[in-house]
Design a protein around this motif. Structure first.
Motif, PDB file in Angstrom:
ATOM      1  N   UNK A  71      53.891  44.066  54.713  1.00 33.48           N
ATOM      2  CA  UNK A  71      52.455  43.768  54.661  1.00 33.48           C
ATOM      3  C   UNK A  71      52.206  42.277  54.784  1.00 33.48           C
ATOM      4  N   UNK A  72      51.288  41.766  53.948  1.00 38.75           N
ATOM      5  CA  UNK A  72      50.932  40.343  54.007  1.00 38.75           C
ATOM      6  C   UNK A  72      50.673  39.806  52.617  1.00 38.75           C
ATOM      7  N   UNK A  73      50.630  38.491  52.537  1.00 35.75           N
ATOM      8  CA  UNK A  73      50.211  37.855  51.303  1.00 35.75           C
ATOM      9  C   UNK A  73      48.709  37.643  51.324  1.00 35.75           C
ATOM     10  N   UNK A  74      48.214  36.819  50.428  1.00 34.96           N
ATOM     11  CA  UNK A  74      46.790  36.533  50.382  1.00 34.96           C
ATOM     12  C   UNK A  74      46.418  35.507  51.456  1.00 34.96           C
ATOM     13  N   UNK A  75      45.200  35.637  51.981  1.00 33.73           N
ATOM     14  CA  UNK A  75      44.683  34.703  52.974  1.00 33.73           C
ATOM     15  C   UNK A  75      43.369  34.127  52.469  1.00 33.73           C
ATOM     16  N   UNK A  76      42.884  33.093  53.139  1.00 36.74           N
ATOM     17  CA  UNK A  76      41.675  32.395  52.707  1.00 36.74           C
ATOM     18  C   UNK A  76      40.474  33.327  52.591  1.00 36.74           C
ATOM     19  N   UNK A  77      40.361  34.277  53.516  1.00 36.75           N
ATOM     20  CA  UNK A  77      39.204  35.185  53.509  1.00 36.75           C
ATOM     21  C   UNK A  77      39.177  36.070  52.270  1.00 36.75           C
ATOM     22  N   UNK A  78      40.359  36.347  51.688  1.00 36.81           N
ATOM     23  CA  UNK A  78      40.386  37.147  50.464  1.00 36.81           C
ATOM     24  C   UNK A  78      39.665  36.433  49.329  1.00 36.81           C
ATOM     25  N   UNK A  79      39.766  35.112  49.312  1.00 42.13           N
ATOM     26  CA  UNK A  79      39.140  34.319  48.256  1.00 42.13           C
ATOM     27  C   UNK A  79      37.660  34.057  48.558  1.00 42.13           C
ATOM     28  N   UNK A  80      37.379  33.770  49.819  1.00 38.17           N
ATOM     29  CA  UNK A  80      35.982  33.496  50.190  1.00 38.17           C
ATOM     30  C   UNK A  80      35.103  34.719  50.003  1.00 38.17           C
ATOM     31  N   UNK A  81      35.648  35.904  50.269  1.00 36.87           N
ATOM     32  CA  UNK A  81      34.848  37.131  50.180  1.00 36.87           C
ATOM     33  C   UNK A  81      35.032  37.902  48.904  1.00 36.87           C
ATOM     34  N   UNK A  82      35.756  37.325  47.932  1.00 35.94           N
ATOM     35  CA  UNK A  82      36.038  38.028  46.675  1.00 35.94           C
ATOM     36  C   UNK A  82      36.572  39.442  46.928  1.00 35.94           C
ATOM     37  N   UNK A 140      54.832  43.343  38.503  1.00 33.80           N
ATOM     38  CA  UNK A 140      53.632  42.518  38.503  1.00 33.80           C
ATOM     39  C   UNK A 140      52.685  42.991  39.600  1.00 33.80           C
ATOM     40  N   UNK A 141      51.405  42.869  39.304  1.00 35.62           N
ATOM     41  CA  UNK A 141      50.343  43.105  40.285  1.00 35.62           C
ATOM     42  C   UNK A 141      49.555  41.811  40.406  1.00 35.62           C
ATOM     43  N   UNK A 142      49.420  41.316  41.620  1.00 34.72           N
ATOM     44  CA  UNK A 142      48.713  40.063  41.866  1.00 34.72           C
ATOM     45  C   UNK A 142      47.402  40.348  42.571  1.00 34.72           C
ATOM     46  N   UNK A 143      46.337  39.672  42.114  1.00 36.48           N
ATOM     47  CA  UNK A 143      45.047  39.748  42.776  1.00 36.48           C
ATOM     48  C   UNK A 143      44.527  38.325  42.987  1.00 36.48           C
ATOM     49  N   UNK A 144      43.591  38.114  43.910  1.00 42.78           N
ATOM     50  CA  UNK A 144      43.049  36.756  44.110  1.00 42.78           C
ATOM     51  C   UNK A 144      42.354  36.257  42.844  1.00 42.78           C
ATOM     52  N   UNK A 145      42.492  34.992  42.553  1.00 47.48           N
ATOM     53  CA  UNK A 145      41.886  34.432  41.342  1.00 47.48           C
ATOM     54  C   UNK A 145      40.368  34.547  41.362  1.00 47.48           C
ATOM     55  N   UNK A 146      39.782  34.525  42.560  1.00 44.05           N
ATOM     56  CA  UNK A 146      38.307  34.652  42.640  1.00 44.05           C
ATOM     57  C   UNK A 146      37.844  36.062  42.292  1.00 44.05           C
ATOM     58  N   UNK A 147      38.737  37.052  42.383  1.00 48.85           N
ATOM     59  CA  UNK A 147      38.378  38.441  42.038  1.00 48.85           C
ATOM     60  C   UNK A 147      38.669  38.757  40.581  1.00 48.85           C
ATOM     61  N   UNK A 148      39.262  37.817  39.870  1.00 50.10           N
ATOM     62  CA  UNK A 148      39.624  38.044  38.471  1.00 50.10           C
ATOM     63  C   UNK A 148      38.418  38.437  37.602  1.00 50.10           C
ATOM     64  N   UNK A 149      37.270  37.768  37.722  1.00 54.06           N
ATOM     65  CA  UNK A 149      36.125  38.130  36.862  1.00 54.06           C
ATOM     66  C   UNK A 149      35.591  39.541  37.113  1.00 54.06           C
ATOM     67  N   UNK A 150      35.927  40.145  38.246  1.00 57.88           N
ATOM     68  CA  UNK A 150      35.490  41.521  38.499  1.00 57.88           C
ATOM     69  C   UNK A 150      36.126  42.466  37.492  1.00 57.88           C
ATOM     70  N   UNK A 151      37.359  42.174  37.112  1.00 58.26           N
ATOM     71  CA  UNK A 151      38.104  43.055  36.214  1.00 58.26           C
ATOM     72  C   UNK A 151      38.098  42.528  34.785  1.00 58.26           C
TER      73      UNK A 151
END
Length: 417
Positions: free
Chosen positions: A143-154, A218-229
């Motif tokens: 698959x892939x790692x995180x990209x800029x759009x993952x953070x910009x779009x939450x 471990x499960x990793x999510x974008x830091x900008x999506x952290x407040x969603x959870x």
């Protein structure tokens, strides 16, 4: 001097068996020391690799509340919880010997991670920035790692490590599937693993907490999506990539100081602490070396025995060559030249023993490694010191016979026949 060396080799060769038996004590002593030093160095490197990994050089600086690592689910909340400022982050990234830095949120023992009927028991959820994978030495397995759009779009996307992927998806097809984190859906976009696989040796509870995330997943999510959870304005931890293994301790301490400079230790029990695995490694290395140092002293006794053997054979040589010494002195040889001749012979004899001892030590260290499974590492300085030390032994223990030869009365020496 060259003539003395030539005569020394000639004398050694004319009494091969006697010379070899004389050198045997030196050979055994040097071989023992070389093998022990190689084992000490190999064990030290193994300790470092077991604790740190094969060149990862990652230093974690975590927030502690008292003696325990801070947990947002059970720890303090409100104004006392420190939030990192942009200036602090910039200061840490600008530290000398820091190649990269990542700031992340963390939840330990997050049992609310599901995929259908599977759950990640005792797993860890991290909210990471774009630098996290490179800083911690992770490679994208699929698959892939995180990209800029993952953070910009939450975006609600997730990356799993190989342990979490195997636990939640036994069929081995996690990409594109949706996992639930506290009932919020996250699409799996990538699987990661450590770029340098190693099995840490865990000796106490602190080391267990250091490595428990690697064994439970471990499960990793974008830091900008952290407040969603989870919550807004939560404290972050820091992981730094040091330029070298030796720089890990200093880098961790400097980052620790920056993070704690705005904390009032009198009004809060919270404080950032660096997980200094290098210090742990050094303590274990010192313990190992102190034990092996006793073995070195015991091995050195054989060098003393070898030196006494050299003194004995040189005294015999002086007795056998009394008439030769008398003849040389009769035709004008000075005490100094006689002294240097015999000292040279003793030094050459022990130097040959030292070289043979080094070769035997290298072979012996490999044998010990194969039989006991103990790692070894060749120390070039110790080899050079061993050869030089064997030469010194020849000079020290050959001094008395050489002085005796130099002080012989030429008339008495010529009459010895």
């Amino acid at each position: 001097m060259l003539e003395n060396i030539r005569l020394s080799f000639q004398g050694i060769w004319s009494h091969k068996m006697r010379s070899f038996l004389t050198m045997l004590g030196i050979i055994i002593g040097i071989a023992s020391i070389i093998s022990i030093v190689s084992t000490i160095k190999g064990t030290s490197e193994q300790i470092k690799e077991n604790l740190i990994g094969a060149g990862n050089n990652a230093v974690t600086v975590s927030l502690y509340e008292g003696d325990m690592e801070y947990d947002a689910d059970f720890g303090s909340t409100g104004a006392a919880t420190p939030i990192l400022t942009d200036q602090q982050k910039e200061d840490i990234q600008d530290l000398e010997d820091v190649e990269d830095a990542s700031f992340y949120y963390s939840r330990a023992y997050a049992d609310s991670i599901y995929y259908e009927n599977s759950t990640l028991q005792g797993g860890k959820v991290l909210g990471v920035d774009l630098h996290y994978l490179d800083t911690c030495g992770y490679l994208v397995q699929s698959g892939r790692g995180f990209v800029e759009k993952d953070y910009d779009g939450n975006r609600k996307v997730a990356v799993l490590d190989d342990v979490a992927a195997a636990t939640l998806f036994p069929d081995g097809k996690p990409l594109g599937k949706t996992v639930e984190i506290k009932s919020e859906p996250f699409v799996v976009v990538g699987i990661i693993q450590q770029s340098d696989d190693f099995e840490p040796v865990i000796n106490n509870i602190d080391e267990y907490y250091t490595y428990e995330q690697s064994s439970t997943g471990m499960v990793l999510i974008p830091s900008t999506s952290w407040p969603i959870v989870y919550k807004y304005d939560e404290p972050q931890n820091v992981v730094l990539k040091a330029s070298s293994t030796d720089a890990m301790s200093s880098v961790g301490k400097k980052a620790e100081d920056i993070l704690n400079e705005n904390l009032n230790s009198e009004t809060t029990k919270m404080q950032y602490r660096a997980n200094d695995v290098m210090e742990t490694a050094r303590n274990l290395q010192e313990l190992s070396q102190s034990t092996n140092s006793q073995m070195l002293w015991i091995a050195s006794i054989s060098l003393l025995v070898g030196g006494i053997g050299v003194m004995n054979i040189m005294l015999v040589s002086v007795t056998e060559r009394t008439s030769e010494i008398g003849l040389k002195k009769a035709i004008g040889a000075r005490k100094r030249s006689i002294l240097i001749q015999f000292l040279t012979e003793a030094a050459v004899l022990t130097s040959i023993g030292g070289v043979l001892g080094v070769l035997a030590g290298l072979v012996l260290s490999q044998v010990v490694s194969k039989v006991s499974g103990t790692p070894t590492a060749i120390s070039v300085p110790s080899i050079l010191v061993a050869v030089l030390f064997s030469m010194v032994i020849g000079v020290v223990f050959g001094l008395m016979p050489s002085v005796k030869a130099a002080n012989l009365n030429p008339i008495d020496a010529l009459r010895s026949e």
